[in-house]
Design a protein around this motif. Structure first.
Motif, short mmCIF file in Angstrom:
data_model
loop_
_atom_site.label_atom_id
_atom_site.label_comp_id
_atom_site.label_asym_id
_atom_site.label_seq_id
_atom_site.Cartn_x
_atom_site.Cartn_y
_atom_site.Cartn_z
N LEU B 92 6.31 -7.93 0.49
CA LEU B 92 6.04 -6.64 1.05
C LEU B 92 5.37 -5.65 -0.22
O LEU B 92 4.74 -4.57 0.03
CB LEU B 92 7.28 -5.95 1.36
CG LEU B 92 7.73 -6.39 2.60
CD1 LEU B 92 9.35 -5.94 2.95
CD2 LEU B 92 6.93 -5.75 3.81
N ALA B 93 5.67 -6.19 -1.59
CA ALA B 93 4.97 -5.48 -2.44
C ALA B 93 3.46 -5.77 -2.85
O ALA B 93 2.94 -5.15 -3.64
CB ALA B 93 6.04 -5.72 -3.85
N SER B 94 3.07 -6.42 -1.99
CA SER B 94 1.58 -7.10 -2.20
C SER B 94 0.66 -5.83 -2.13
O SER B 94 0.95 -4.97 -1.11
CB SER B 94 1.26 -8.21 -1.15
OG SER B 94 -0.05 -8.49 -1.16
N PRO B 95 -0.19 -5.45 -3.10
CA PRO B 95 -1.03 -4.49 -3.20
C PRO B 95 -1.83 -4.08 -1.71
O PRO B 95 -2.33 -2.98 -1.39
CB PRO B 95 -2.17 -4.46 -4.31
CG PRO B 95 -1.48 -5.60 -5.15
CD PRO B 95 -0.55 -6.66 -4.28
N ASP B 96 -2.34 -5.48 -1.15
CA ASP B 96 -3.26 -5.26 -0.14
C ASP B 96 -2.26 -4.48 1.22
O ASP B 96 -3.06 -4.63 2.15
CB ASP B 96 -3.88 -6.47 0.35
CG ASP B 96 -3.08 -7.77 0.80
OD1 ASP B 96 -1.86 -7.50 0.71
OD2 ASP B 96 -3.64 -8.73 0.68
#
Lengths: 271, 271
Positions: B92-96
Motif C-alpha cells: 500500500l505504501a508504493s508511491p504509484d
C-alpha cells in the motif's frame, strides 16, 4: 526441526494446495518447506492426486519443465454440478422469497459463502477453456459470486462501479440503457484496473434483458480488453432475446406466480 | 467401493475440513463417507491435528457430546499476522498508488482474493471471542474483505446498501452524516436480513472519521441487533477522535505526502 513424518507432510501439503486453487507451486517450494527430496515430494503429490480424484474433490495438475510445478484445480463433475444447481433451485423456489412485483429475494443466498463458493467452482469448471486473465463484475450483489469465481481461478477481480469515485483516480465511464426498465445508467472503471489486451470473463448474478452485461462488455472493450465469456447465475426465460449473444446461465427463472405463490426456476439444460 | 486406504482417507478428510472452516462435522459424517469405524476417524483427526498445528496452519477443535464433532479453525499466530500486515503495508505504501487529493489506490488489493483471504482469517482470529452470528459490511469495496471474514467464521454476510431496491422487499433506512465530508447519506437493509437479537460484527475497508461505521452501528441497532465488534483494514491516524469508540484497525495510515510521493502506513500496534 525434527524430521517430518510422511503423513504429516502429506496433510500439510494437501492443506496448502487446497487453500490456493489454481496457484502453481514449484516442487522446490515444498522440498524446502518440508526439508525433503524432490522425489519424495513427487510421491506425496501422487498420493494426494489419487485421494482427491477418488473422492471427486477436484484434480491436481503437474506442469513440467522449468517454471513448472503442481497446482490444485477445483473442477467439479457434471453430477456434482447438477446436485449443486438442483439444491439452489429448490432454495430459490421457496414461496416466502416472492416479493411484491414478482421479484424473488436472493440477497441472503448471494452473500452466503457456503453456497457461493461451490458456484464459483462451477463457473471455473465451465470457463476454464476460455483462459481468462481477469474476472469482471458490477456492484453489488454479484460480487461474492464473482469473488468466488476469481478465487477458484486464482485471478484478480475487477468490480465496475455505478459511479466514479475520486479515490480511484482517473476512470473510464460509459452510459448504457438497462434492457428491462429502459433507464440510462452509468458504469465506470478505474483506468488502471485492466491492462489493454487482457482476457476478461464477466460474471453476474442475474440477467433479464442483458443490458447490464452488455454495458460491461462495452466498458471492457473501451479499455482494450477482450471479453472471453459471460456467466450469470440466474437468467429469466423471458425475454428470450437478450442484448448479449453468448452467455452461460446456470439457472433459468421461468415464471414467478405471485398470486399462487409459485416460482418455477430450474437448472439450465446446458449449464 | 473398495476399502479406502488410510492415507487417502486422511488427505480427503483434510481437504473437506479445510474447505469448510468453522463448520462442525459429526464424526458419523466421515465414518459414513469413508466406511470406517468412528475410532478410525478419531485417529485420522488426531493425525491431521498434529500436522496442521505443526505447520502453523490453524487448529482442529473437537466438540464432544451429542451434537458434537470436529471443525477446522483457521486461526493465525501473532507472528503470521505480523508478516501478513507488514507485507500489505509495503504494497500500500508504493508511491504509484498515490492519487491526486492525497488518496491511495486500494481497489486492486481490496478485490484480490490471495490478499483478502488471509485478512479474513486475521479478523476471525481477533474477533473469535466476540462470538458473532453475522458479519455486516456496506457496499462496495469492503465486500471481499467481509466475505472472507464470513468464510473464515462460517457465518452469513449482510451487505448494507447505499439505496434501497425494490427487488429486496421492505427495508429499514437511516440517514447519517459522513464524518469527513459532512454530507448526509442514506443506508438501508432489507428488513428480513437480520433477526432481532443477533450478534453482529461490522467489517469495513477504511475508516477516516468513522461516520460510515457509526451509521452501520445505528442501522444494526435499529433492527434490534447487537454490535459485538467493529474491524477495519485501514484507519487514518487523523482525526484521532473517531465517531466510533471501540474498533480494531489492522493498519494505520499516518500520512500521504503527495509532493514527495511518500505514504506512511504501518500495522497498528495492537492489531
Amino acid at each position: 526441526m525434527e524430521k517430518i513424518r510422511r503423513q504429516e507432510r502429506r496433510i500439510a501439503l494437501t492443506k496448502i494446495l487446497v487453500d490456493n486453487p489454481n496457484q502453481l507451486f514449484p516442487l522446490s517450494h515444498f522440498s524446502g518447506l518440508f526439508m525433503a527430496a524432490k522425489s519424495t515430494v513427487c510421491e506425496d503429490v501422487d498420493a494426494i492426486r489419487l485421494a482427491i480424484e477418488q473422492f471427486g474433490l477436484g484434480k491436481l495438475e503437474t506442469v513440467s519443465g522449468a517454471g513448472g510445478g503442481i497446482k490444485y484445480i477445483p473442477v467439479k463433475s457434471a453430477a456434482k454440478i447438477e446436485e449443486i444447481l438442483c439444491g439452489l433451485s429448490t432454495k430459490l423456489a421457496s414461496p416466502d422469497r416472492i416479493i411484491p412485483g414478482g421479484f424473488i429475494y436472493m440477497s441472503d443466498i448471494l452473500f452466503n459463502v457456503q453456497l457461493m463458493s461451490p458456484i464459483g467452482e462451477v463457473f471455473m469448471t465451465r470457463f476454464a477453456s476460455a483462459a481468462p486473465d481477469y474476472i469482471m463484475t458490477v456492484e453489488t450483489k454479484g460480487i461474492p459470486l464473482a469473488y468466488s469465481t476469481a478465487r477458484a481461478f486464482n485471478l484478480p477481480l475487477i468490480t465496475v462501479r455505478r459511479d466514479s469515485r475520486v479515490t480511484e483516480g482517473s476512470a473510464v465511464s460509459i452510459n448504457y440503457v438497462t434492457g428491462s426498465s429502459r433507464r440510462i445508467q452509468t458504469m465506470s472503471l478505474p483506468r488502471r484496473a485492466i491492462p489493454s489486451g487482457a482476457r476478461v470473463l464477466i460474471i453476474d448474478d442475474f440477467m433479464k434483458a442483458g443490458g447490464t452485461a452488455r454495458g460491461m462488455i462495452e466498458l471492457a472493450e473501451e479499455v482494450g480488453a477482450e471479453v472471453v465469456g459471460t456467466g450469470v447465475l440466474v437468467a429469466t426465460a423471458e425475454p428470450r432475446e437478450k442484448l448479449v449473444k453468448d452467455y452461460l446461465a446456470l439457472l433459468i427463472l421461468q415464471t414467478v406466480d405471485e398470486h399462487n405463490k409459485k416460482t418455477d426456476i430450474r437448472p439450465a439444460v446446458n449449464s
